[in-house]
Design an enzyme around this catalytic site. Sequence first.
Site, mmCIF file in Angstrom:
data_model
loop_
_atom_site.group_PDB
_atom_site.id
_atom_site.type_symbol
_atom_site.label_atom_id
_atom_site.label_comp_id
_atom_site.label_asym_id
_atom_site.label_seq_id
_atom_site.Cartn_x
_atom_site.Cartn_y
_atom_site.Cartn_z
ATOM 1 N N LYS A 12 0.824 -1.203 0.000
ATOM 2 C CA LYS A 12 0.000 0.000 0.000
ATOM 3 C C LYS A 12 0.868 1.268 0.000
ATOM 4 O O LYS A 12 2.075 1.200 0.231
ATOM 5 C CB LYS A 12 -0.915 -0.025 1.229
ATOM 6 C CG LYS A 12 -1.980 -1.118 1.172
ATOM 7 C CD LYS A 12 -2.850 -1.012 2.410
ATOM 8 C CE LYS A 12 -4.058 -1.900 2.345
ATOM 9 N NZ LYS A 12 -4.927 -1.695 3.519
ATOM 10 N N TYR A 52 -12.784 -3.109 -3.864
ATOM 11 C CA TYR A 52 -13.418 -2.914 -2.557
ATOM 12 C C TYR A 52 -14.944 -2.897 -2.640
ATOM 13 O O TYR A 52 -15.612 -2.307 -1.802
ATOM 14 C CB TYR A 52 -12.908 -1.614 -1.926
ATOM 15 C CG TYR A 52 -11.461 -1.684 -1.501
ATOM 16 C CD1 TYR A 52 -11.054 -2.526 -0.466
ATOM 17 C CD2 TYR A 52 -10.487 -0.915 -2.137
ATOM 18 C CE1 TYR A 52 -9.731 -2.597 -0.074
ATOM 19 C CE2 TYR A 52 -9.156 -0.976 -1.749
ATOM 20 C CZ TYR A 52 -8.786 -1.816 -0.724
ATOM 21 O OH TYR A 52 -7.470 -1.884 -0.332
ATOM 22 N N ARG A 93 -1.037 -14.266 5.366
ATOM 23 C CA ARG A 93 -1.893 -13.517 6.293
ATOM 24 C C ARG A 93 -1.391 -13.653 7.739
ATOM 25 O O ARG A 93 -1.486 -12.713 8.515
ATOM 26 C CB ARG A 93 -3.338 -13.953 6.142
ATOM 27 C CG ARG A 93 -3.888 -13.504 4.763
ATOM 28 C CD ARG A 93 -5.317 -13.876 4.536
ATOM 29 N NE ARG A 93 -6.233 -13.177 5.417
ATOM 30 C CZ ARG A 93 -6.669 -11.937 5.230
ATOM 31 N NH1 ARG A 93 -6.235 -11.234 4.208
ATOM 32 N NH2 ARG A 93 -7.521 -11.395 6.071
ATOM 33 N N THR A 99 -5.494 -7.241 10.366
ATOM 34 C CA THR A 99 -5.698 -6.046 9.544
ATOM 35 C C THR A 99 -5.417 -4.775 10.332
ATOM 36 O O THR A 99 -4.795 -3.846 9.825
ATOM 37 C CB THR A 99 -7.145 -6.027 9.001
ATOM 38 O OG1 THR A 99 -7.351 -7.205 8.222
ATOM 39 C CG2 THR A 99 -7.408 -4.805 8.154
ATOM 40 N N ARG A 110 2.691 -6.127 9.942
ATOM 41 C CA ARG A 110 1.843 -5.003 10.366
ATOM 42 C C ARG A 110 2.190 -4.539 11.777
ATOM 43 O O ARG A 110 2.145 -3.346 12.065
ATOM 44 C CB ARG A 110 0.377 -5.395 10.266
ATOM 45 C CG ARG A 110 -0.080 -5.525 8.816
ATOM 46 C CD ARG A 110 -1.493 -6.028 8.714
ATOM 47 N NE ARG A 110 -1.964 -6.015 7.343
ATOM 48 C CZ ARG A 110 -2.873 -6.845 6.872
ATOM 49 N NH1 ARG A 110 -3.416 -7.762 7.667
ATOM 50 N NH2 ARG A 110 -3.259 -6.766 5.615
ATOM 51 N N ASN A 120 -1.843 -0.174 6.852
ATOM 52 C CA ASN A 120 -1.373 -1.428 7.429
ATOM 53 C C ASN A 120 -0.396 -2.149 6.500
ATOM 54 O O ASN A 120 -0.302 -3.368 6.506
ATOM 55 C CB ASN A 120 -2.554 -2.316 7.822
ATOM 56 C CG ASN A 120 -3.421 -2.704 6.632
ATOM 57 O OD1 ASN A 120 -3.135 -2.357 5.496
ATOM 58 N ND2 ASN A 120 -4.482 -3.431 6.913
ATOM 59 N N HIS A 123 -2.057 -5.250 1.475
ATOM 60 C CA HIS A 123 -3.284 -6.018 1.275
ATOM 61 C C HIS A 123 -2.843 -7.423 0.896
ATOM 62 O O HIS A 123 -1.874 -7.590 0.150
ATOM 63 C CB HIS A 123 -4.136 -5.440 0.143
ATOM 64 C CG HIS A 123 -5.150 -6.420 -0.353
ATOM 65 N ND1 HIS A 123 -6.357 -6.621 0.284
ATOM 66 C CD2 HIS A 123 -5.117 -7.304 -1.387
ATOM 67 C CE1 HIS A 123 -7.015 -7.568 -0.353
ATOM 68 N NE2 HIS A 123 -6.291 -8.005 -1.376
ATOM 69 N N GLU A 134 -8.433 -11.614 -7.681
ATOM 70 C CA GLU A 134 -7.624 -10.413 -7.483
ATOM 71 C C GLU A 134 -6.395 -10.397 -8.393
ATOM 72 O O GLU A 134 -6.034 -9.350 -8.938
ATOM 73 C CB GLU A 134 -7.208 -10.299 -6.012
ATOM 74 C CG GLU A 134 -8.382 -10.020 -5.099
ATOM 75 C CD GLU A 134 -8.013 -9.948 -3.636
ATOM 76 O OE1 GLU A 134 -6.846 -10.250 -3.271
ATOM 77 O OE2 GLU A 134 -8.880 -9.576 -2.827
#
Length: 145
Positions: A12, A52, A93, A99, A110, A120, A123, A134
């Site tokens: 991000k 989103y 993850r 998140t 994170r 964070n 993604h 995606e």
Amino acid sequence: MQQEEKTLILFKPDCVLKNLSGTILQRLLSEGFRLRGLKMMQLNEEILREHYAHILDLVIDGEPLFPKLSAFMQSSPVVALILAGPGVVTRVRTILGPTNSLKADKGTIRGDFGTNSMMNICHASDSPENALIEINRFFRPDEQF
């Protein structure tokens, strides 16, 4: 033995602006994942609305979330990558942490680098099925290896 799967990761704007892309990529690759696609791109409203779609109408503290999220995600280019490996979706993850960076343990990406739920760092796809959707949203077939 677990079947190989792929996942999409987006570094991000906070990751890119803090010059952490190389650090985060190295942490992910050191886990044994294989890189199957990598590019820097500037996101636009159209791709963000698609990506989103599940939260377009979400309101937090009386304010719609999407306009803030869209502005943030367009504030800088992002780095998009495809990683592959056994159990890569779940493993990535776990490495990232929750998140909300404020709830992430130190030692997770994170927890070490994130600021909050929006800023964070990354993604990551939340399921193998969503990962394929995606990946195809952000990478043309000739950009996937």
